[in-house]
Design a protein around this motif. Structure first.
Motif, PDB file in Angstrom:
ATOM      1  N   VAL A 210       7.489  11.450  -5.227  1.00 26.43           N
ATOM      2  CA  VAL A 210       8.940  11.616  -5.096  1.00 26.43           C
ATOM      3  C   VAL A 210       9.408  11.833  -3.656  1.00 26.43           C
ATOM      4  N   VAL A 211       8.794  12.762  -2.959  1.00 27.21           N
ATOM      5  CA  VAL A 211       9.337  13.158  -1.653  1.00 27.21           C
ATOM      6  C   VAL A 211       9.034  12.104  -0.586  1.00 27.21           C
ATOM      7  N   PHE A 212       7.787  11.596  -0.571  1.00 26.01           N
ATOM      8  CA  PHE A 212       7.418  10.585   0.432  1.00 26.01           C
ATOM      9  C   PHE A 212       6.772   9.364  -0.217  1.00 26.01           C
ATOM     10  N   PRO A 213       7.548   8.613  -0.998  1.00 29.14           N
ATOM     11  CA  PRO A 213       6.937   7.435  -1.640  1.00 29.14           C
ATOM     12  C   PRO A 213       6.425   6.417  -0.619  1.00 29.14           C
ATOM     13  N   GLU A 214       6.947   6.505   0.630  1.00 31.83           N
ATOM     14  CA  GLU A 214       6.534   5.549   1.674  1.00 31.83           C
ATOM     15  C   GLU A 214       5.431   6.104   2.581  1.00 31.83           C
ATOM     16  N   ALA A 215       4.802   7.193   2.172  1.00 34.67           N
ATOM     17  CA  ALA A 215       3.788   7.829   3.041  1.00 34.67           C
ATOM     18  C   ALA A 215       2.711   6.842   3.476  1.00 34.67           C
ATOM     19  N   SER A 216       2.124   7.107   4.652  1.00 38.25           N
ATOM     20  CA  SER A 216       1.096   6.202   5.176  1.00 38.25           C
ATOM     21  C   SER A 216      -0.176   6.258   4.319  1.00 38.25           C
ATOM     22  N   TYR A 217      -0.552   7.455   3.897  1.00 36.65           N
ATOM     23  CA  TYR A 217      -1.746   7.615   3.055  1.00 36.65           C
ATOM     24  C   TYR A 217      -1.441   8.674   2.015  1.00 36.65           C
ATOM     25  N   LYS A 218      -1.885   8.398   0.786  1.00 37.56           N
ATOM     26  CA  LYS A 218      -1.644   9.366  -0.299  1.00 37.56           C
ATOM     27  C   LYS A 218      -2.969   9.722  -0.961  1.00 37.56           C
ATOM     28  N   PHE A 219      -3.182  11.021  -1.122  1.00 29.71           N
ATOM     29  CA  PHE A 219      -4.390  11.470  -1.809  1.00 29.71           C
ATOM     30  C   PHE A 219      -4.004  12.362  -2.985  1.00 29.71           C
ATOM     31  N   PHE A 220      -4.832  12.318  -4.022  1.00 30.92           N
ATOM     32  CA  PHE A 220      -4.657  13.218  -5.158  1.00 30.92           C
ATOM     33  C   PHE A 220      -5.994  13.920  -5.356  1.00 30.92           C
TER      34      PHE A 220
END
Ligand code: DC
Length: 219
Positions: free
Chosen positions: A134-144
């Motif tokens: 939600v907050v940064f759908p355009e983030a450079s890298y996403k980890f869960f």
């Protein structure tokens, strides 16, 4: 967005905080613990002793809310109305209230701009529940980041400073909080479709960060 934003989402106790701190050090950027903001709201609810379940009363509190982070010796300290509250927001009571009140859409939208404003000017690792979705759908890298419940509870238990602590209570509270965080309607805890999922059950902090850096450097 011209800045490099890395998001780390996941349930409580998966190691997000230690991993985010180390990763931000390695990358030479700042680290933002967004859970602290939800804890800040819970702190104010308790301090002002208000009935937050009433939308009008909650709106009143959110209108006057003055939360922000200030940089102190390379770490962000949470201030509420100019006062450093970071020493008061880690109690089990605040954890549970932050989880309950964060389900309110009003609370989530009140905190959105604070988070996005930081990202406008600074490269950062953002830790939370809805960073990648939600907050940064355009983030450079996403980890869960996730791990087995019993391991997460044991890690949290080991970190606790209290003299009287009870592992089964810690695990139960964590399970309740996981359920609340992932079943709520607005911005529930879940991996973004394009997030890289890492199971930290059998990994050290260094190993998790190593894996993240591999993805970042590969990209
Ligand atoms: O990360 P934490 O345990 O300090 O977060 C406390 C609570 O705040 C968590 O149970 C749910 C809420 N939270 C949220 O809803 N969204 C975030 N991005 C971060 C935290």
């Amino acid at each position: 967005m011209n800045t490099r934003i890395i998001t780390i989402d996941g349930p409580a106790g998966a190691g997000k905080t230690t991993v985010s701190m180390l990763l931000s050090q390695k990358l030479g950027c700042i680290y933002v613990d967004t859970g602290a903001l939800y804890r800040g709201v819970a702190f104010e609810i308790l301090r002002q002793n208000i009935n937050w379940e009433n939308d009008d009363i909650l709106e009143g509190l959110l209108k006057k809310l003055d939360l922000n982070f200030v940089m102190e010796e390379n770490r962000l300290v949470l201030m509420s109305s100019g006062r450093d509250i970071s020493g008061y927001i880690r109690t089990p009571e605040i954890s549970m209230l932050a989880s309950s009140s964060s389900a309110k859409l009003q609370v989530r939208s009140a905190l959105l701009d604070i988070q996005r404003n930081i990202a406008r000017t600074k490269d950062a690792v953002f830790e939370g529940r809805d960073m990648g979705t939600v907050v940064f759908p355009e983030a450079s890298y996403k980890f869960f980041l996730y791990a087995d419940l019993n391991i997460r509870a044991k890690r949290r238990f080991d970190e606790m400073q209290e003299e009287t602590k009870d592992l089964s209570r810690v695990q139960k509270d964590m399970e309740i909080r996981d359920n609340k965080d992932s079943k709520r309607m607005s911005a529930p805890l879940k991996p973004a479709e394009d997030a890289i999922k890492i199971n930290s059950t059998f990994l050290t902090v260094e190993q998790v960060v190593e894996k993240m850096l591999e993805y970042i450097e590969k990209a």
